[in-house]
Design a protein around this motif. Structure first.
Motif, PDB file in Angstrom:
ATOM      1  N   LEU A   5       0.858  -1.178   0.000  1.00 51.16           N
ATOM      2  CA  LEU A   5       0.000   0.000   0.000  1.00 51.16           C
ATOM      3  C   LEU A   5       0.893   1.226   0.000  1.00 51.16           C
ATOM      4  O   LEU A   5       1.797   1.347   0.841  1.00 51.16           O
ATOM      5  CB  LEU A   5      -0.905   0.023   1.240  1.00 51.16           C
ATOM      6  N   ILE A   6       0.640   2.128  -0.951  1.00 46.51           N
ATOM      7  CA  ILE A   6       1.417   3.361  -1.057  1.00 46.51           C
ATOM      8  C   ILE A   6       0.462   4.536  -0.938  1.00 46.51           C
ATOM      9  O   ILE A   6      -0.472   4.670  -1.738  1.00 46.51           O
ATOM     10  CB  ILE A   6       2.158   3.458  -2.412  1.00 46.51           C
ATOM     11  N   THR A   7       0.662   5.393   0.042  1.00 44.82           N
ATOM     12  CA  THR A   7      -0.191   6.575   0.164  1.00 44.82           C
ATOM     13  C   THR A   7       0.320   7.667  -0.769  1.00 44.82           C
ATOM     14  O   THR A   7       1.502   7.739  -1.087  1.00 44.82           O
ATOM     15  CB  THR A   7      -0.227   7.098   1.614  1.00 44.82           C
ATOM     16  N   LEU A  73      -9.400  -2.526   2.358  1.00 46.37           N
ATOM     17  CA  LEU A  73      -8.242  -3.377   2.082  1.00 46.37           C
ATOM     18  C   LEU A  73      -8.378  -4.730   2.773  1.00 46.37           C
ATOM     19  O   LEU A  73      -7.987  -5.770   2.221  1.00 46.37           O
ATOM     20  CB  LEU A  73      -6.954  -2.681   2.527  1.00 46.37           C
ATOM     21  N   GLY A  74      -8.965  -4.727   3.961  1.00 41.89           N
ATOM     22  CA  GLY A  74      -9.164  -5.970   4.694  1.00 41.89           C
ATOM     23  C   GLY A  74     -10.108  -6.930   3.998  1.00 41.89           C
ATOM     24  O   GLY A  74     -10.043  -8.151   4.214  1.00 41.89           O
ATOM     25  N   SER A  78      -5.758 -10.462   3.414  1.00 38.18           N
ATOM     26  CA  SER A  78      -5.544 -10.652   4.849  1.00 38.18           C
ATOM     27  C   SER A  78      -4.102 -10.348   5.234  1.00 38.18           C
ATOM     28  O   SER A  78      -3.748 -10.378   6.414  1.00 38.18           O
ATOM     29  CB  SER A  78      -5.892 -12.079   5.249  1.00 38.18           C
ATOM     30  N   VAL A  79      -3.270 -10.058   4.228  1.00 35.42           N
ATOM     31  CA  VAL A  79      -1.850  -9.811   4.467  1.00 35.42           C
ATOM     32  C   VAL A  79      -1.391  -8.583   3.695  1.00 35.42           C
ATOM     33  O   VAL A  79      -1.692  -8.434   2.504  1.00 35.42           O
ATOM     34  CB  VAL A  79      -0.979 -11.011   4.026  1.00 35.42           C
ATOM     35  N   LEU A 126      -2.508  -6.049   9.545  1.00 35.49           N
ATOM     36  CA  LEU A 126      -2.301  -6.738   8.275  1.00 35.49           C
ATOM     37  C   LEU A 126      -0.814  -6.958   8.005  1.00 35.49           C
ATOM     38  O   LEU A 126      -0.417  -7.993   7.455  1.00 35.49           O
ATOM     39  CB  LEU A 126      -2.920  -5.938   7.128  1.00 35.49           C
ATOM     40  N   LEU A 127       0.002  -5.996   8.389  1.00 36.43           N
ATOM     41  CA  LEU A 127       1.452  -6.127   8.217  1.00 36.43           C
ATOM     42  C   LEU A 127       2.008  -7.254   9.084  1.00 36.43           C
ATOM     43  O   LEU A 127       2.937  -7.970   8.671  1.00 36.43           O
ATOM     44  CB  LEU A 127       2.149  -4.810   8.563  1.00 36.43           C
TER      45      LEU A 127
END
Length: 245
Positions: A5-7, A73-74, A78-79, A126-127
């Motif tokens: 994920l990149i903000t 995202l969830g 899951s990862v 998640l991380l």
């Protein structure tokens, strides 16, 4: 396939970071606070044949938006293997210690510091499911207090106060976060992409966006023996790549 994920990834260094990670086989969740701009960025990448990408709406200034992004995202994975806290603002210039209004400080710190904390805390679960989790906080060479105290430093006279304070605070958070996670597989680092020609600085920087993104990607893809709790900066420390804090 690893996920990232990149903000703030709908343009500039964030967008190029997404492109380079896609080229390395990552599945990219491209974070953008504007749905339309995020979708446009995804379409550009898909037109290049980079299809393992989708847009996630996330405004790091808005706790409700961060919470919603985590829920979305969830539902998709899951990862999360990599979090790149790239979104940032410079604030209006000039910025001095005595004349800059407190509201300007709060605005810059909200995005560059508090936003990073809220995003990191929201996605840490998640991380933790990843076997090789990575957190990259995109900072600036201007966040180095050591160098700001050195009259011989090439950027010594460049002191946008609110921005400097926000990146110095981000660096401090990175140090503590890395320490808190030191006995885990996490690698947590701050990366200075260098003085790069982008909209951020009216394209005044000498560096290129691909080179800047490559520095971020390098930290995002560290192996299990890679360093943690470091401040990477080829600009400030071309010989070692490690900047003083």
């Amino acid at each position: 396939m690893k996920t990232v994920l990149i903000t703030g990834a709908n343009k500039s260094i964030g967008f190029e970071t997404a492109r380079q990670l896609l080229q390395q086989g990552y599945y990219v969740y491209l974070g953008s606070r504007d749905m339309q701009k995020g979708q446009q960025a995804v379409s550009l990448l898909q037109a290049e044949g980079l299809t393992q990408v989708e847009s996630i709406v996330i405004d790091v200034d808005n706790p409700d938006s961060i919470k919603a992004a985590r829920e979305v995202l969830g539902q998709k994975t899951s990862v999360l293997d990599v979090l790149i806290n790239n979104a940032g603002i410079s604030g209006s210039l000039p910025q001095t210690a005595l004349e800059t209004e407190i509201g300007a400080f709060r605005q810059v710190l909200e995005t560059n510091f508090f936003g990073v904390i809220e995003v990191t805390q929201a996605f840490i679960d998640l991380l933790r499911q990843s076997t090789e989790p990575r957190i990259v906080n995109v900072t600036s060479g201007l966040g180095s207090l050591t160098l700001h105290s050195d009259p011989a430093w090439k950027y010594f006279a460049v002191k946008p106060t609110a921005y400097v304070a926000s990146k110095a605070a981000l660096n401090a958070y990175t140090i503590v976060l890395a320490h808190n996670l030191q006995d885990t597989p996490f690698k947590v680092n701050a990366v200075d992409p260098g003085y790069t020609a982008t909209d951020f600085n009216h394209h005044s920087g000498p560096g290129t966006v691909p080179d800047a993104a490559a520095r971020v990607v390098k930290a995002a893809t560290l192996g299990p023996d890679g360093p943690t709790g470091q401040f990477f900066s080829d600009d400030n420390a071309p010989e070692t790549g490690i900047s003083p804090w």
